[in-house]
Design a protein around this motif. Structure first.
Motif, mmCIF file in Angstrom:
data_model
loop_
_atom_site.group_PDB
_atom_site.id
_atom_site.type_symbol
_atom_site.label_atom_id
_atom_site.label_comp_id
_atom_site.label_asym_id
_atom_site.label_seq_id
_atom_site.Cartn_x
_atom_site.Cartn_y
_atom_site.Cartn_z
ATOM 1 N N ALA A 198 0.835 -1.206 0.000
ATOM 2 C CA ALA A 198 0.000 0.000 0.000
ATOM 3 C C ALA A 198 0.866 1.250 0.000
ATOM 4 O O ALA A 198 0.576 2.228 -0.702
ATOM 5 C CB ALA A 198 -0.930 -0.010 1.210
ATOM 6 N N GLU A 199 1.956 1.240 0.788
ATOM 7 C CA GLU A 199 2.850 2.400 0.834
ATOM 8 C C GLU A 199 3.514 2.634 -0.516
ATOM 9 O O GLU A 199 3.635 3.781 -0.971
ATOM 10 C CB GLU A 199 3.909 2.198 1.916
ATOM 11 N N ARG A 200 3.934 1.552 -1.168
ATOM 12 C CA ARG A 200 4.586 1.703 -2.474
ATOM 13 C C ARG A 200 3.619 2.254 -3.510
ATOM 14 O O ARG A 200 3.955 3.156 -4.279
ATOM 15 C CB ARG A 200 5.142 0.359 -2.933
ATOM 16 N N LEU A 201 2.406 1.710 -3.520
ATOM 17 C CA LEU A 201 1.402 2.180 -4.481
ATOM 18 C C LEU A 201 1.059 3.653 -4.253
ATOM 19 O O LEU A 201 0.989 4.440 -5.203
ATOM 20 C CB LEU A 201 0.133 1.326 -4.371
ATOM 21 N N ALA A 202 0.855 4.019 -2.986
ATOM 22 C CA ALA A 202 0.483 5.402 -2.671
ATOM 23 C C ALA A 202 1.629 6.364 -2.979
ATOM 24 O O ALA A 202 1.407 7.479 -3.470
ATOM 25 C CB ALA A 202 0.071 5.514 -1.206
ATOM 26 N N SER A 203 2.863 5.951 -2.709
ATOM 27 C CA SER A 203 4.018 6.807 -2.968
ATOM 28 C C SER A 203 4.216 7.020 -4.470
ATOM 29 O O SER A 203 4.468 8.144 -4.918
ATOM 30 C CB SER A 203 5.280 6.189 -2.359
#
Length: 277
Positions: A198-203
């Protein structure tokens, strides 16, 4: 060009590192001081050639441009220390928004500018807000903006708009990061998606959105309309956010401005409370 830094805390160190990483300055061009001397020494160890000054007076003596990177409450003691040795030829750059240009021009004989950096400058991106005092000439302005262009887009603003411009440029990364953080937490809690994914996608989404908005092809309205198909999932999500966030950003601006006015009053009391009319 020799550049000094009085204060090497969070923003002071970010400025120094950004200038060095971008190639705007070499370590030997920089003299820095901190009331905790070991912090300046640590920078000199990280960047051989950088001079860790033992006093603020040494920074003034060795520099043409001096960045004052201390908290508002620390300004008066610093000014009392350097006031007698600052020359009219010096350019003093304040990075603290509640300290107004007129405050410094009344107390010091040198050229005064106010610059509000952003944490985004650390990756040579984002804006640097520039306010110029009455003694800053066109050559001084070009000198400062050429320096900042290495790591940002320098944007001249009227001092009356310092707070709202800072909300967008300097506080904005934290506000946006908070929104993204909450988005990630909700995605993990509601679906079980691994947090790292989720962090990678949002970043990556944030990076791509920033590029779209700065490419000249999209405004925020145009981007929203392009993605949000009437009757679709994105449109339904925007409808919910419009309901739930109604008035929130107005209150955000009101809150930051209220705190800003309080900080200016504290600065004026600190600087001029002993003045006799």
């Amino acid at each position: 060009m020799n550049v000094g830094f009085i204060g090497t805390g969070s923003m002071g160190s970010i400025l120094i590192e950004s200038f060095l990483r971008s190639g705007a300055l070499l370590p030997e061009n920089i003299t820095a001081s901190n009331r905790s001397h070991w912090k300046a020494e640590r920078l000199s160890e990280m960047y051989p050639g950088l001079c860790a000054a033992k006093s603020n007076a040494e920074v003034i003596a060795e520099s043409e441009i001096v960045f004052l990177c201390v908290k508002p409450g620390e300004y008066k003691p610093v000014i009392d220390e350097i006031g007698a040795i600052v020359q009219p030829s010096h350019i003093l750059v304040s990075i603290t928004s509640p300290v107004l240009v007129r405050h410094l021009e009344e107390l010091l004989p040198c050229k005064i500018a106010k610059v509000v950096p952003s944490i985004t400058n650390y990756v040579c991106s984002g804006a640097t807000l520039c306010v110029y005092g009455s003694r800053i000439g066109s050559a001084d302005r070009e000198l400062l903006e050429r320096l900042f262009r290495h790591m940002s887009e320098p944007i001249e603003i009227e001092e009356d708009y310092t707070r709202v411009a800072s909300d967008l440029s300097s506080c904005g990364p934290a506000f946006l990061a908070f929104f993204i953080q909450q988005f990630i937490h909700a995605a993990v809690a509601e679906t079980g998606i691994p947090k790292i994914d989720a962090e990678r996608l949002a970043s990556e989404m944030t990076l791509g959105t920033g590029k779209l908005l700065t490419s000249g092809k999209f405004t925020p309205d145009a981007l929203r309309e392009r993605v949000s198909v009437p009757g679709g999932i994105t449109a339904e999500g925007i409808r919910l956010m419009d309901q739930e966030l109604h008035g929130m950003f107005d209150r955000l601006i009101q809150t930051t401005h209220k705190k800003y006015r309080e900080d200016i009053e504290k600065v004026e009391t600190m600087f001029f409370s002993t003045r006799v009319d």
